[in-house]
Design an enzyme around this catalytic site. Structure first.
Site, PDB file in Angstrom:
ATOM      1  N   ARG A 159       0.837  -1.201   0.000  1.00 37.02           N
ATOM      2  CA  ARG A 159       0.000   0.000   0.000  1.00 37.02           C
ATOM      3  C   ARG A 159       0.873   1.253   0.000  1.00 37.02           C
ATOM      4  NH1 ARG A 159      -1.708   1.030   4.247  1.00 37.02           N
ATOM      5  NH2 ARG A 159      -0.718  -0.570   5.529  1.00 37.02           N
ATOM      6  N   LYS A 167      -8.531  -2.579   1.610  1.00 34.01           N
ATOM      7  CA  LYS A 167      -8.353  -1.654   2.720  1.00 34.01           C
ATOM      8  C   LYS A 167      -9.241  -0.416   2.580  1.00 34.01           C
ATOM      9  CE  LYS A 167      -5.565  -3.963   5.302  1.00 34.01           C
ATOM     10  NZ  LYS A 167      -6.153  -4.642   6.489  1.00 34.01           N
ATOM     11  N   HIS A 221      -8.826  -4.213  13.167  1.00 36.04           N
ATOM     12  CA  HIS A 221      -7.799  -4.816  12.323  1.00 36.04           C
ATOM     13  C   HIS A 221      -7.250  -6.008  13.090  1.00 36.04           C
ATOM     14  CE1 HIS A 221      -3.714  -4.426  10.073  1.00 36.04           C
ATOM     15  NE2 HIS A 221      -4.560  -5.168   9.387  1.00 36.04           N
ATOM     16  N   SER A 231       1.507  -6.130  10.637  1.00 36.99           N
ATOM     17  CA  SER A 231       2.072  -7.069   9.681  1.00 36.99           C
ATOM     18  C   SER A 231       3.326  -7.729  10.241  1.00 36.99           C
ATOM     19  CB  SER A 231       2.411  -6.339   8.378  1.00 36.99           C
ATOM     20  OG  SER A 231       2.960  -7.204   7.428  1.00 36.99           O
ATOM     21  N   LYS A 280      -0.475 -12.649  13.116  1.00 35.82           N
ATOM     22  CA  LYS A 280      -1.938 -12.552  13.212  1.00 35.82           C
ATOM     23  C   LYS A 280      -2.634 -13.648  12.406  1.00 35.82           C
ATOM     24  CE  LYS A 280      -3.271  -8.635  11.601  1.00 35.82           C
ATOM     25  NZ  LYS A 280      -3.932  -8.822  10.305  1.00 35.82           N
ATOM     26  N   THR A 281      -2.199 -13.825  11.166  1.00 33.23           N
ATOM     27  CA  THR A 281      -2.801 -14.848  10.309  1.00 33.23           C
ATOM     28  C   THR A 281      -2.390 -16.244  10.744  1.00 33.23           C
ATOM     29  OG1 THR A 281      -2.898 -13.343   8.423  1.00 33.23           O
ATOM     30  CG2 THR A 281      -2.961 -15.691   7.939  1.00 33.23           C
ATOM     31  N   ASP A 289      -8.157 -10.958   9.186  1.00 29.44           N
ATOM     32  CA  ASP A 289      -7.660  -9.584   9.074  1.00 29.44           C
ATOM     33  C   ASP A 289      -8.599  -8.490   9.547  1.00 29.44           C
ATOM     34  OD1 ASP A 289      -5.484  -7.884   8.286  1.00 29.44           O
ATOM     35  OD2 ASP A 289      -6.612  -7.313   6.515  1.00 29.44           O
ATOM     36  N   ARG A 311       2.624 -12.053  -1.115  1.00 37.81           N
ATOM     37  CA  ARG A 311       1.297 -12.277  -0.546  1.00 37.81           C
ATOM     38  C   ARG A 311       0.554 -13.403  -1.245  1.00 37.81           C
ATOM     39  NH1 ARG A 311      -0.714  -9.378   4.093  1.00 37.81           N
ATOM     40  NH2 ARG A 311       0.677  -7.594   4.346  1.00 37.81           N
TER      41      ARG A 311
END
Length: 537
Positions: free
Chosen positions: A61, A201, A220, A238, A242-243, A257, A323
């Site tokens: 981003r 996003k 988030h 990031s 988290k994932t 997410d 990704r």
């Protein structure tokens, strides 16, 4: 104009102002979008059937190119300290230039939902220039049933034209790349970038703006739920896990997410996952690895073996931000509804590259709000030019670039929800131990999972705790199956004096960062920060 696919006959592209189009391909499914993407040279197939694409010069981003229209509706509701503005006139110029640029094109259109809870979801129509962008957003948002498409009228419209080039003088932006949001007209314009994450996003930012007024906290975070209905939320920036940590084979994945927390519990905003895949392996993350190596997945900026076309997930030569985007249903234990009850646990993840935070700590409600507003993690040395030691990253609410409202709005909502539902809160260090980055080593994933399991099943509540002398939160002194010395970070350092110096340094960084929030929180939250006297002794 040639139109194909399933669309609403009464509410077409002309309603948005699009005209003189060569065609519109409506709501195409993955096989059709694969074919169009490959035919246009937008990507290639991997050996396992994933669509592999490159995103050009933008491999992530570009928050410095994101703008919101400042008008009567947003003047006093937007957090202008964290958001850039353009005028309604500048946005209108941009909008008209987008419409003109699209003339003669064949566009792809998807009608989708942002949000799994029908009471709070936003109907979203996305026009894209590129086929793989259409596949991406179809994967990441929630897909209506085919019968619902006939009467679909969008509340939010996004148009993403990768070949568009903004004019800073005319459009009020800084470069040829632009992401512009008009909350009053519910329009998002994205141009100049091939990075598809800007679309998802933008939906998240929109929900972050509207949902607080409806009593829903947008977050988030990832989320999962245990067999007994015990929902857990995982906040983290990031690279914090988290994932990875939410993809637990013993728990049902709600999402990886973006979620809302409201009157009926937690609900996913999305219908897919967008995982970092640098160093992805079948051994460490079997569910994500399998989902990434199959038909329907999109791999961004991954290096393929020229013969087998197998992705080399260890190769970050294009970018470290490689990704994988894949549908939620690719995870065997994913929730089909994207909804679960009220959380019992909130986990805040920090990859502490200074190596001074314990692997897990229990937070009071005031401490939870403090660390939520702080949103701490750390970059490691070598990730950017000139970075020779760990660098702290503070992203308020673990999502500063996506917050249209003042952070205190989200912080106060979180604190109220924690108190109302008696939620246990934890801070987990997925970063370094035994020294800072370069000296110590990464926290073993087995230790993190063991501690998280104990936190989520309730057994960690019953062990003995002591107060961390630097950060003031409660740290367990022992847990079966976990080496006791790793629970106390100073014991993992050979140089105790260096640990003390490093810990005090990080404490001072927390204090400095939090000065921006001191006037917006009460005395209890201010007192929850690391002790000021430690940095002064």
């Amino acid at each position: 104009m040639q139109e194909t696919g399933v669309r609403n006959g009464a509410y077409g592209a002309d309603k948005f102002g699009l005209k003189n189009l060569k065609g519109v391909k409506w709501n195409l499914t993955a096989p059709h979008l694969y074919e169009d993407a490959l035919r246009a040279g937008e990507g290639v197939l991997s050996g396992d059937g994933s669509l592999c694409v490159d995103t050009g010069i933008f491999t992530g981003r570009s928050p410095k190119d994101k703008y919101t229209v400042r008008d009567a509706n947003t003047e006093n509701t937007m957090w202008w300290g964290g958001n850039q503005s353009i005028t309604a006139e500048q946005f209108e110029n941009l909008y008209q230039d987008f419409l003109k640029h699209a003339e003669g094109m064949s566009l792809f259109a998807q009608d989708l939902y942002g949000g799994a809870d029908p009471s709070f979801q936003i109907k979203t129509r996305v026009f894209t220039e590129m086929a793989w962008h259409s596949l991406f957003i179809r994967t990441l948002l929630r897909r209506p049933e085919t019968a619902e498409l006939a009467s679909f009228v969008p509340e939010l419209t996004i148009i993403d034209l990768a070949s568009f080039r903004a004019d800073p003088a005319r459009h009020g932006c800084k470069s040829e790349n632009v992401v512009a949001i008009d909350f009053t007209r519910k329009i998002v314009l994205i141009g100049g970038t091939q990075y598809a994450g800007e679309m998802k996003k933008s939906v998240f930012t929109t929900l972050n703006y509207y949902l607080p007024d409806k009593g829903v906290l947008p977050m988030h975070c990832s989320a999962n739920v245990g067999p007994d209905g015990d929902t857990a939320i995982f906040f983290g920036l990031s690279g914090t896990g988290k994932t990875t940590l939410s993809a637990d084979p013993n728990r049902t994945l709600i999402g990886d997410d973006e979620h809302g927390w409201g009157r009926d519990g937690v609900f996913n905003f999305e219908g897919g996952c967008y995982a970092k895949c640098i160093k992805l392996s079948a051994e460490a993350e079997p569910e994500i690895f399998a989902a990434s190596n199959r038909f329907g997945a999109i791999l961004e900026n991954c290096v393929l073996d020229p013969i087998t076309r197998k992705p080399d997930f260890n190769d970050g030569s294009k970018t470290e931000n490689t990704r994988s985007a894949y549908p939620l249903e690719s995870i065997p234990n994913a929730s089909p509804t994207g909804r679960a009850g009220q959380p019992k646990n909130v986990v805040m993840l920090a990859a502490d590259a200074f190596g001074v935070m314990p692997p897990i700590a229990k937070l009071s409600p005031a401490q939870a709000m403090y660390h939520f507003l702080s949103g701490y993690t750390a970059k490691v040395a070598g990730t950017e030019r000139g970075v020779t030691e760990p660098t702290p990253v503070f992203s308020t609410c673990f999502g500063s670039p996506f917050l249209p409202r003042d952070p205190s709005v989200y912080g106060n909502m979180l604190r109220e929800l924690i108190a109302k539902h008696g939620v246990d809160c934890w801070l987990v260090n997925t970063g370094w131990t035994g020294g800072m980055y370069g000296t110590g080593h990464r926290m073993p994933i087995k230790v993190t999972r063991a501690l998280l399991t104990a936190a989520l099943d309730g057994s960690l509540r019953n062990v003995e705790f002591k107060t961390d002398p630097y950060f003031g939160f409660a740290v367990p002194t022992a847990l079966p199956g976990v080496p006791s010395e790793i629970l106390d970070p100073v014991k993992t350092w050979a140089d105790k004096a260096a640990f003390d110096t490093t810990a005090r340094k990080l404490v001072a960084m927390f204090q400095k960062n939090f000065t921006q929030f001191e006037a917006q929180v009460d005395a209890e939250v201010r007192a929850a920060q690391p002790e000021a006297k430690l940095a002064a002794e």
